[in-house]
Design a protein around this motif. Structure first.
Motif, PDB file in Angstrom:
ATOM      1  N   GLU A 121     -11.084  28.964  19.012  1.00  0.00           N
ATOM      2  CA  GLU A 121     -10.890  27.529  18.801  1.00  0.00           C
ATOM      3  C   GLU A 121      -9.415  27.173  18.716  1.00  0.00           C
ATOM      4  O   GLU A 121      -8.951  26.201  19.332  1.00  0.00           O
ATOM      5  N   ILE A 122      -8.655  27.963  17.972  1.00  0.00           N
ATOM      6  CA  ILE A 122      -7.230  27.667  17.796  1.00  0.00           C
ATOM      7  C   ILE A 122      -6.472  27.853  19.112  1.00  0.00           C
ATOM      8  O   ILE A 122      -5.659  27.007  19.493  1.00  0.00           O
ATOM      9  N   ALA A 123      -6.736  28.956  19.813  1.00  0.00           N
ATOM     10  CA  ALA A 123      -6.010  29.230  21.061  1.00  0.00           C
ATOM     11  C   ALA A 123      -6.301  28.177  22.122  1.00  0.00           C
ATOM     12  O   ALA A 123      -5.384  27.669  22.780  1.00  0.00           O
ATOM     13  N   LYS A 124      -7.571  27.838  22.305  1.00  0.00           N
ATOM     14  CA  LYS A 124      -7.889  26.835  23.324  1.00  0.00           C
ATOM     15  C   LYS A 124      -7.332  25.470  22.953  1.00  0.00           C
ATOM     16  O   LYS A 124      -6.825  24.727  23.809  1.00  0.00           O
ATOM     17  N   GLY A 125      -7.430  25.122  21.664  1.00  0.00           N
ATOM     18  CA  GLY A 125      -6.893  23.838  21.241  1.00  0.00           C
ATOM     19  C   GLY A 125      -5.392  23.732  21.476  1.00  0.00           C
ATOM     20  O   GLY A 125      -4.891  22.691  21.909  1.00  0.00           O
ATOM     21  N   LEU A 126      -4.663  24.810  21.214  1.00  0.00           N
ATOM     22  CA  LEU A 126      -3.219  24.810  21.463  1.00  0.00           C
ATOM     23  C   LEU A 126      -2.933  24.722  22.956  1.00  0.00           C
ATOM     24  O   LEU A 126      -2.059  23.957  23.397  1.00  0.00           O
ATOM     25  N   ALA A 127      -3.668  25.502  23.756  1.00  0.00           N
ATOM     26  CA  ALA A 127      -3.454  25.475  25.204  1.00  0.00           C
ATOM     27  C   ALA A 127      -3.770  24.105  25.784  1.00  0.00           C
ATOM     28  O   ALA A 127      -3.066  23.619  26.682  1.00  0.00           O
ATOM     29  N   ASP A 128      -4.821  23.449  25.278  1.00  0.00           N
ATOM     30  CA  ASP A 128      -5.161  22.105  25.754  1.00  0.00           C
ATOM     31  C   ASP A 128      -4.040  21.115  25.489  1.00  0.00           C
ATOM     32  O   ASP A 128      -3.915  20.106  26.197  1.00  0.00           O
ATOM     33  N   ARG A 129      -3.219  21.400  24.494  1.00  0.00           N
ATOM     34  CA  ARG A 129      -2.089  20.523  24.163  1.00  0.00           C
ATOM     35  C   ARG A 129      -0.806  20.944  24.876  1.00  0.00           C
ATOM     36  O   ARG A 129       0.268  20.450  24.557  1.00  0.00           O
ATOM     37  N   GLY A 130      -0.916  21.877  25.808  1.00  0.00           N
ATOM     38  CA  GLY A 130       0.250  22.293  26.574  1.00  0.00           C
ATOM     39  C   GLY A 130       1.082  23.367  25.924  1.00  0.00           C
ATOM     40  O   GLY A 130       2.224  23.613  26.327  1.00  0.00           O
ATOM     41  N   ASP A 158      -7.179  24.233  15.204  1.00  0.00           N
ATOM     42  CA  ASP A 158      -6.076  24.086  16.164  1.00  0.00           C
ATOM     43  C   ASP A 158      -5.187  22.892  15.832  1.00  0.00           C
ATOM     44  O   ASP A 158      -3.970  22.935  16.051  1.00  0.00           O
ATOM     45  N   GLN A 159      -5.757  21.822  15.292  1.00  0.00           N
ATOM     46  CA  GLN A 159      -4.958  20.643  14.969  1.00  0.00           C
ATOM     47  C   GLN A 159      -3.942  20.956  13.882  1.00  0.00           C
ATOM     48  O   GLN A 159      -2.778  20.562  13.973  1.00  0.00           O
ATOM     49  N   GLU A 160      -4.365  21.681  12.869  1.00  0.00           N
ATOM     50  CA  GLU A 160      -3.438  22.042  11.801  1.00  0.00           C
ATOM     51  C   GLU A 160      -2.362  22.990  12.303  1.00  0.00           C
ATOM     52  O   GLU A 160      -1.208  22.926  11.867  1.00  0.00           O
ATOM     53  N   ALA A 161      -2.707  23.873  13.241  1.00  0.00           N
ATOM     54  CA  ALA A 161      -1.709  24.772  13.818  1.00  0.00           C
ATOM     55  C   ALA A 161      -0.718  24.001  14.670  1.00  0.00           C
ATOM     56  O   ALA A 161       0.503  24.205  14.575  1.00  0.00           O
ATOM     57  N   GLU A 197       0.167  20.927  14.467  1.00  0.00           N
ATOM     58  CA  GLU A 197       1.002  20.056  13.638  1.00  0.00           C
ATOM     59  C   GLU A 197       2.320  20.736  13.258  1.00  0.00           C
ATOM     60  O   GLU A 197       3.346  20.076  13.106  1.00  0.00           O
ATOM     61  N   LEU A 198       2.302  22.061  13.138  1.00  0.00           N
ATOM     62  CA  LEU A 198       3.491  22.784  12.696  1.00  0.00           C
ATOM     63  C   LEU A 198       4.596  22.806  13.745  1.00  0.00           C
ATOM     64  O   LEU A 198       5.764  22.979  13.405  1.00  0.00           O
ATOM     65  N   ILE A 199       4.246  22.671  15.016  1.00  0.00           N
ATOM     66  CA  ILE A 199       5.263  22.760  16.082  1.00  0.00           C
ATOM     67  C   ILE A 199       5.335  21.512  16.937  1.00  0.00           C
ATOM     68  O   ILE A 199       6.147  21.442  17.863  1.00  0.00           O
ATOM     69  N   ALA A 200       4.519  20.528  16.643  1.00  0.00           N
ATOM     70  CA  ALA A 200       4.531  19.296  17.437  1.00  0.00           C
ATOM     71  C   ALA A 200       5.838  18.540  17.214  1.00  0.00           C
ATOM     72  O   ALA A 200       6.464  18.655  16.156  1.00  0.00           O
ATOM     73  N   PRO A 201       6.279  17.771  18.222  1.00  0.00           N
ATOM     74  CA  PRO A 201       7.473  16.937  18.031  1.00  0.00           C
ATOM     75  C   PRO A 201       7.297  16.016  16.830  1.00  0.00           C
ATOM     76  O   PRO A 201       6.173  15.659  16.459  1.00  0.00           O
ATOM     77  N   ALA A 202       8.396  15.652  16.211  1.00  0.00           N
ATOM     78  CA  ALA A 202       8.360  14.832  14.990  1.00  0.00           C
ATOM     79  C   ALA A 202       7.525  13.576  15.201  1.00  0.00           C
ATOM     80  O   ALA A 202       7.697  12.857  16.186  1.00  0.00           O
ATOM     81  N   GLY A 203       6.616  13.340  14.279  1.00  0.00           N
ATOM     82  CA  GLY A 203       5.787  12.148  14.339  1.00  0.00           C
ATOM     83  C   GLY A 203       4.566  12.269  15.216  1.00  0.00           C
ATOM     84  O   GLY A 203       3.767  11.342  15.308  1.00  0.00           O
ATOM     85  N   GLN A 204       4.384  13.414  15.875  1.00  0.00           N
ATOM     86  CA  GLN A 204       3.243  13.612  16.761  1.00  0.00           C
ATOM     87  C   GLN A 204       2.365  14.756  16.249  1.00  0.00           C
ATOM     88  O   GLN A 204       2.806  15.613  15.503  1.00  0.00           O
ATOM     89  N   GLY A 205       1.134  14.760  16.698  1.00  0.00           N
ATOM     90  CA  GLY A 205       0.236  15.869  16.422  1.00  0.00           C
ATOM     91  C   GLY A 205      -0.129  16.057  14.964  1.00  0.00           C
ATOM     92  O   GLY A 205      -0.542  17.147  14.575  1.00  0.00           O
ATOM     93  N   LEU A 206      -0.006  15.011  14.151  1.00  0.00           N
ATOM     94  CA  LEU A 206      -0.324  15.148  12.734  1.00  0.00           C
ATOM     95  C   LEU A 206      -1.825  15.324  12.546  1.00  0.00           C
ATOM     96  O   LEU A 206      -2.635  14.600  13.133  1.00  0.00           O
ATOM     97  N   ALA A 207      -2.196  16.303  11.747  1.00  0.00           N
ATOM     98  CA  ALA A 207      -3.613  16.579  11.513  1.00  0.00           C
ATOM     99  C   ALA A 207      -4.226  15.472  10.667  1.00  0.00           C
ATOM    100  O   ALA A 207      -3.619  14.999   9.698  1.00  0.00           O
ATOM    101  N   GLU A 208      -5.422  15.045  11.045  1.00  0.00           N
ATOM    102  CA  GLU A 208      -6.123  14.037  10.263  1.00  0.00           C
ATOM    103  C   GLU A 208      -6.661  14.664   8.986  1.00  0.00           C
ATOM    104  O   GLU A 208      -7.013  15.835   8.950  1.00  0.00           O
ATOM    105  N   GLU A 209      -6.716  13.837   7.944  1.00  0.00           N
ATOM    106  CA  GLU A 209      -7.241  14.324   6.675  1.00  0.00           C
ATOM    107  C   GLU A 209      -8.732  14.584   6.803  1.00  0.00           C
ATOM    108  O   GLU A 209      -9.490  13.749   7.298  1.00  0.00           O
TER     109      GLU A 209
END
Length: 403
Positions: A166-175, A316-319, A321-333
């Protein structure tokens, strides 16, 4: 030593990268030869290359040139003499031209620090940086800030495989390029999941502990072939090099350095994945771990990392969030099932508990039961009534049924 000649002096690596050019042929050949002559992280050999450049370093290492004219630090002469003895058994069989031809047959290339393609992120390794990278695949090496390592146990559980996928595919889907070590278990699952992505970016990179012409482990031959076709296989070791235990451990520093984030999905207490995570911490990269059962030995290493300061991620969303550009990719609560009394003040909650469900009660009775003043009860009844949580009956106030 095989018969090949050197006709061009060593070029300045920084100048060549700044110009966006490729390394000269003699520099490329020298680094190819040195990668077979030296073991990874050979401190004496790497210091020699840093001091005099790859071409001259090779000549000195194999005994073609003496040390005259070179200024060595105290102890340097003795260290180099010991190094020469260590390198001597390999010196006579060096054939970098043949190694490069072998790599070319597999559609690969040699990337050296003098090339524009060289990952600047490897500079963080300092004296432990590799001499070169033997790369198999057509895509360019990904930028560090768009790459994440997903690593973990070889004997992964179903839970670990599911989380890693789940984490790997989610990250890959985000480029994001997923980097791992090609091994059984979590590594293999991370590669497979990334390959299942439709992202136009390089989906995955396998950093090998042996030559990129070898499919190791053999059970992953089909997977590694697909990685070489659609992603990249990378090694600091030349074609034909055997994967050994110490090479696996040394390889882990490359996974850590090439990525902005290392996610450990499952790891035992002394798992090799922990060495990747700790090196990433030393390099100032993000490190995260997926929690597991406290009774699972396969998650003991992850819990150990969490105690040492790694961040906890569960998807994957929480992962990302750690490397996304500032203000992007923030994980929903994450929100669970809500109850009607969620968000009530303490006074209102005390009053709600005191309200009967069937027969009504007057203000005086409610005040005694709840331990509140009559004024607090009257105000609270008004608030609860507005929210539909209580109502007035002929017998007094009672709680309203909440669905």
């Amino acid at each position: 030593m095989s018969e090949w000649t050197w006709s061009i002096s060593c070029q300045d690596a920084g100048a060549e990268r700044a110009a966006g050019t490729r390394a000269s042929d003699d520099v490329r050949l020298a680094r190819a030869a040195l990668s077979r002559l030296f073991e990874p992280m050979d401190q004496v050999g790497l210091a020699l290359v840093e001091a005099v450049g790859p071409v001259e370093a090779l000549r000195i290492a194999v005994g073609e040139h003496s040390l005259e004219g070179h200024h060595l630090a105290p102890g340097g002469v003795a260290a180099l003499a010991a190094g020469r003895e260590r390198w001597r058994p390999r010196a006579g069989s060096l054939a970098p031209d043949r190694d490069l031809e072998t790599l070319a047959r597999f559609g690969g290339r040699l990337v050296v620090p003098e090339d524009a393609e060289w990952p600047e992120a490897l500079g963080a390794l300092g004296g432990d940086a590799p001499l070169c990278l033997w790369v198999r695949g057509e895509e360019p090496l990904p930028a560090m800030d768009r790459a994440a390592a997903v690593v973990g146990s070889r004997d992964a559980t179903g839970y670990g495989l599911s989380a890693a996928g789940e984490i790997a595919k989610g990250l890959a889907d985000r480029g994001v390029t997923v980097v791992s070590g090609g091994a059984y278990g979590i590594d293999g699952q991370a590669h497979r999941a990334a390959l299942a992505s439709s992202s136009p970016a390089v989906p995955t990179v396998a950093v090998m502990a042996g030559g990129v012409d070898r499919y190791y482990p053999s059970g992953h031959e089909d997977l590694l072939r697909e990685i070489a076709r659609r992603g990249l296989m990378v090694s600091e070791l030349p074609p034909g090099a055997s994967p050994t235990k110490h090479r696996f451990l040394k390889r882990n520093r490359l996974i850590a350095a090439l990525t902005a984030l290392t996610v450990v999905v499952e790891a035992r207490w002394r798992s090799g994945a922990l060495s990747t995570a700790r090196r990433a911490m030393e390099l100032g990269r993000h490190v995260a771990a997926v929690p597991g059962s406290v009774y699972s030995a396969n998650s003991a290493g992850c819990h150990r990392l969490l105690r040492e300061g790694a961040l906890c991620v569960t998807d994957d969303q929480e992962a990302y969030e750690l490397i996304a550009p500032a203000g992007q990719g923030l994980a929903e609560e994450h929100r669970g099932v809500t109850a009607a009394h969620d968000g009530l003040s303490l006074v209102d909650l005390m009053l709600l508990d005191a309200l009967p469900a069937r027969r009504g009660a007057e203000v005086e009775s409610l005040a005694r039961t709840a331990g509140l003043s009559e004024a607090e009860v009257r105000a609270g009844l008004g608030r609860l009534a507005l929210m539909g949580m209580c109502g007035r009956t002929s017998g007094g106030w009672r709680r309203t049924d909440q669905k």
